[in-house]
Motif scaffolding. Structure first.
Motif, PDB file in Angstrom:
ATOM      1  N   ILE A 137     -27.716  89.537 -43.010  1.00 37.95           N
ATOM      2  CA  ILE A 137     -28.795  90.319 -42.385  1.00 37.95           C
ATOM      3  C   ILE A 137     -28.209  91.430 -41.516  1.00 37.95           C
ATOM      4  N   ALA A 138     -27.220  91.113 -40.706  1.00 32.12           N
ATOM      5  CA  ALA A 138     -26.607  92.120 -39.830  1.00 32.12           C
ATOM      6  C   ALA A 138     -25.957  93.229 -40.653  1.00 32.12           C
ATOM      7  N   ASN A 139     -25.243  92.851 -41.724  1.00 30.95           N
ATOM      8  CA  ASN A 139     -24.576  93.839 -42.568  1.00 30.95           C
ATOM      9  C   ASN A 139     -25.569  94.812 -43.195  1.00 30.95           C
ATOM     10  N   GLU A 140     -26.770  94.326 -43.477  1.00 25.16           N
ATOM     11  CA  GLU A 140     -27.794  95.144 -44.146  1.00 25.16           C
ATOM     12  C   GLU A 140     -28.700  95.896 -43.163  1.00 25.16           C
ATOM     13  N   THR A 141     -28.469  95.735 -41.872  1.00 24.45           N
ATOM     14  CA  THR A 141     -29.333  96.351 -40.856  1.00 24.45           C
ATOM     15  C   THR A 141     -28.634  97.538 -40.209  1.00 24.45           C
ATOM     16  N   ASP A 142     -29.352  98.652 -40.138  1.00 25.17           N
ATOM     17  CA  ASP A 142     -28.832  99.836 -39.457  1.00 25.17           C
ATOM     18  C   ASP A 142     -29.245  99.774 -37.988  1.00 25.17           C
ATOM     19  N   PRO A 143     -28.412 100.328 -37.100  1.00 25.43           N
ATOM     20  CA  PRO A 143     -28.817 100.398 -35.688  1.00 25.43           C
ATOM     21  C   PRO A 143     -30.149 101.143 -35.555  1.00 25.43           C
ATOM     22  N   PHE A 144     -30.906 100.801 -34.531  1.00 27.67           N
ATOM     23  CA  PHE A 144     -32.184 101.453 -34.281  1.00 27.67           C
ATOM     24  C   PHE A 144     -32.388 101.580 -32.776  1.00 27.67           C
ATOM     25  N   THR A 145     -33.411 102.320 -32.398  1.00 32.34           N
ATOM     26  CA  THR A 145     -33.702 102.573 -30.989  1.00 32.34           C
ATOM     27  C   THR A 145     -35.025 101.918 -30.612  1.00 32.34           C
ATOM     28  N   ILE A 146     -35.018 101.294 -29.443  1.00 34.03           N
ATOM     29  CA  ILE A 146     -36.275 100.746 -28.921  1.00 34.03           C
ATOM     30  C   ILE A 146     -36.732 101.601 -27.737  1.00 34.03           C
ATOM     31  N   HIS A 147     -38.036 101.540 -27.478  1.00 35.49           N
ATOM     32  CA  HIS A 147     -38.640 102.266 -26.366  1.00 35.49           C
ATOM     33  C   HIS A 147     -39.521 101.311 -25.567  1.00 35.49           C
ATOM     34  N   ILE A 148     -39.416 101.414 -24.261  1.00 35.73           N
ATOM     35  CA  ILE A 148     -40.262 100.640 -23.352  1.00 35.73           C
ATOM     36  C   ILE A 148     -40.949 101.636 -22.437  1.00 35.73           C
ATOM     37  N   ASN A 149     -42.290 101.629 -22.448  1.00 34.84           N
ATOM     38  CA  ASN A 149     -43.045 102.599 -21.652  1.00 34.84           C
ATOM     39  C   ASN A 149     -44.000 101.972 -20.657  1.00 34.84           C
ATOM     40  N   LYS A 150     -44.165 100.643 -20.739  1.00 38.40           N
ATOM     41  CA  LYS A 150     -45.131 100.016 -19.834  1.00 38.40           C
ATOM     42  C   LYS A 150     -44.927  98.514 -19.795  1.00 38.40           C
ATOM     43  N   VAL A 151     -45.653  97.873 -18.893  1.00 39.79           N
ATOM     44  CA  VAL A 151     -45.714  96.417 -18.867  1.00 39.79           C
ATOM     45  C   VAL A 151     -47.008  95.990 -19.545  1.00 39.79           C
ATOM     46  N   SER A 152     -47.014  94.774 -20.032  1.00 36.94           N
ATOM     47  CA  SER A 152     -48.207  94.203 -20.631  1.00 36.94           C
ATOM     48  C   SER A 152     -48.210  92.709 -20.326  1.00 36.94           C
ATOM     49  N   THR A 153     -49.161  91.996 -20.910  1.00 32.94           N
ATOM     50  CA  THR A 153     -49.330  90.587 -20.567  1.00 32.94           C
ATOM     51  C   THR A 153     -49.859  89.792 -21.752  1.00 32.94           C
ATOM     52  N   PHE A 154     -49.637  88.496 -21.720  1.00 32.51           N
ATOM     53  CA  PHE A 154     -50.177  87.597 -22.743  1.00 32.51           C
ATOM     54  C   PHE A 154     -51.442  86.879 -22.261  1.00 32.51           C
ATOM     55  N   THR A 155     -51.956  87.276 -21.098  1.00 36.05           N
ATOM     56  CA  THR A 155     -53.171  86.636 -20.604  1.00 36.05           C
ATOM     57  C   THR A 155     -54.319  86.921 -21.567  1.00 36.05           C
ATOM     58  N   PRO A 156     -55.208  86.051 -21.849  1.00 40.28           N
ATOM     59  CA  PRO A 156     -55.498  84.805 -21.163  1.00 40.28           C
ATOM     60  C   PRO A 156     -54.722  83.591 -21.706  1.00 40.28           C
ATOM     61  N   VAL A 157     -53.854  83.792 -22.693  1.00 42.82           N
ATOM     62  CA  VAL A 157     -53.114  82.651 -23.241  1.00 42.82           C
ATOM     63  C   VAL A 157     -52.151  82.088 -22.204  1.00 42.82           C
ATOM     64  N   THR A 158     -51.342  82.955 -21.598  1.00 46.01           N
ATOM     65  CA  THR A 158     -50.452  82.560 -20.508  1.00 46.01           C
ATOM     66  C   THR A 158     -50.397  83.691 -19.488  1.00 46.01           C
ATOM     67  N   ASN A 159     -50.025  83.383 -18.272  1.00 49.06           N
ATOM     68  CA  ASN A 159     -49.856  84.394 -17.224  1.00 49.06           C
ATOM     69  C   ASN A 159     -48.432  84.945 -17.264  1.00 49.06           C
ATOM     70  N   THR A 160     -48.052  85.454 -18.425  1.00 53.99           N
ATOM     71  CA  THR A 160     -46.734  86.047 -18.629  1.00 53.99           C
ATOM     72  C   THR A 160     -46.872  87.564 -18.599  1.00 53.99           C
ATOM     73  N   ILE A 161     -45.973  88.211 -17.872  1.00 50.40           N
ATOM     74  CA  ILE A 161     -45.919  89.676 -17.796  1.00 50.40           C
ATOM     75  C   ILE A 161     -44.598  90.108 -18.416  1.00 50.40           C
ATOM     76  N   TYR A 162     -44.630  91.200 -19.169  1.00 51.34           N
ATOM     77  CA  TYR A 162     -43.420  91.621 -19.872  1.00 51.34           C
ATOM     78  C   TYR A 162     -43.332  93.140 -20.016  1.00 51.34           C
ATOM     79  N   PHE A 163     -42.074  93.613 -20.211  1.00 49.08           N
ATOM     80  CA  PHE A 163     -41.862  94.983 -20.649  1.00 49.08           C
ATOM     81  C   PHE A 163     -42.252  95.028 -22.119  1.00 49.08           C
ATOM     82  N   LYS A 164     -43.180  95.907 -22.465  1.00 50.82           N
ATOM     83  CA  LYS A 164     -43.631  96.016 -23.849  1.00 50.82           C
ATOM     84  C   LYS A 164     -42.649  96.886 -24.638  1.00 50.82           C
ATOM     85  N   VAL A 165     -42.017  96.287 -25.629  1.00 49.54           N
ATOM     86  CA  VAL A 165     -41.109  97.015 -26.512  1.00 49.54           C
ATOM     87  C   VAL A 165     -41.958  97.571 -27.649  1.00 49.54           C
ATOM     88  N   GLU A 166     -41.945  98.897 -27.805  1.00 47.07           N
ATOM     89  CA  GLU A 166     -42.729  99.499 -28.880  1.00 47.07           C
ATOM     90  C   GLU A 166     -42.259  98.936 -30.218  1.00 47.07           C
TER      91      GLU A 166
END
Length: 172
Positions: free
Chosen positions: A58-87
């Motif tokens: 899998i690694a050999n067949e995968t090219d590097p890529f770029t991620i972007h984070i522009n905001k926080v988000s949450t999984f509420t109401p399932v859990t009270n988890t807050i996270y950096f949202k990776v586009e």
């Protein structure tokens, strides 16, 4: 033994995540900030050897890529988890999908939401306060991703790297 597969972002992103995690994440000491590609699973030595071979492919067949984070988000109401949202870029979605087919058990419990947890297990009032403040802040991160890690869980519950797989590099 329990294993997992994750991407560790660059130090600036980890530092920013840890600034919140120190206070709001009880798992802070167990694992650095990460993007989970495959949640915890069990494997014996024979199965692990098979999976490592597959991860190298899998690694050999995968090219590097770029991620972007522009905001926080949450999984509420399932859990009270807050996270950096990776586009959700297609390369990341495809990489995560490869960890759940073929030789891999499909242990997905929820649709894949790329994220880096910064707060979890908060009581509701604290969650509301923290999320209310964080959603007003601006976060602008860009990160080049060129590897993922196979992790294993120690007896004390912490996670450590078993092996690193670099994208597009022939691994034997």
């Amino acid at each position: 033994m329990n294993y997992g597969i994750a991407i560790f972002p660059s130090k600036p992103i980890q530092d920013q995540a840890n600034a919140y995690r120190k206070r709001y994440d009880p798992h802070y000491a167990l694992i650095p900030p990460h993007i989970t590609l495959k949640r915890s699973f069990e494997a014996n030595d024979d199965k692990l050897d098979e999976l490592i071979t597959e991860l190298k492919t899998i690694a050999n067949e995968t090219d590097p890529f770029t991620i972007h984070i522009n905001k926080v988000s949450t999984f509420t109401p399932v859990t009270n988890t807050i996270y950096f949202k990776v586009e959700p870029v297609q390369a990341l979605i495809d990489l995560q999908a490869k960890m759940h087919v073929g030789k891999f058990e499909d242990n997905n419990e929820h649709p894949f939401v790329p994220h880096i947890t910064i707060a979890q297990d908060l009581v509701h009032d604290e969650y509301s306060d923290v999320f209310g403040r964080l959603k007003m802040e601006s976060f602008q991160f860009e990160d080049a991703i060129d590897r993922f890690q196979l992790l294993y869980q120690l007896d004390n519950g912490s996670w450590t790297v078993y092996e690193t797989f670099v994208f597009g590099k022939e691994q034997v």
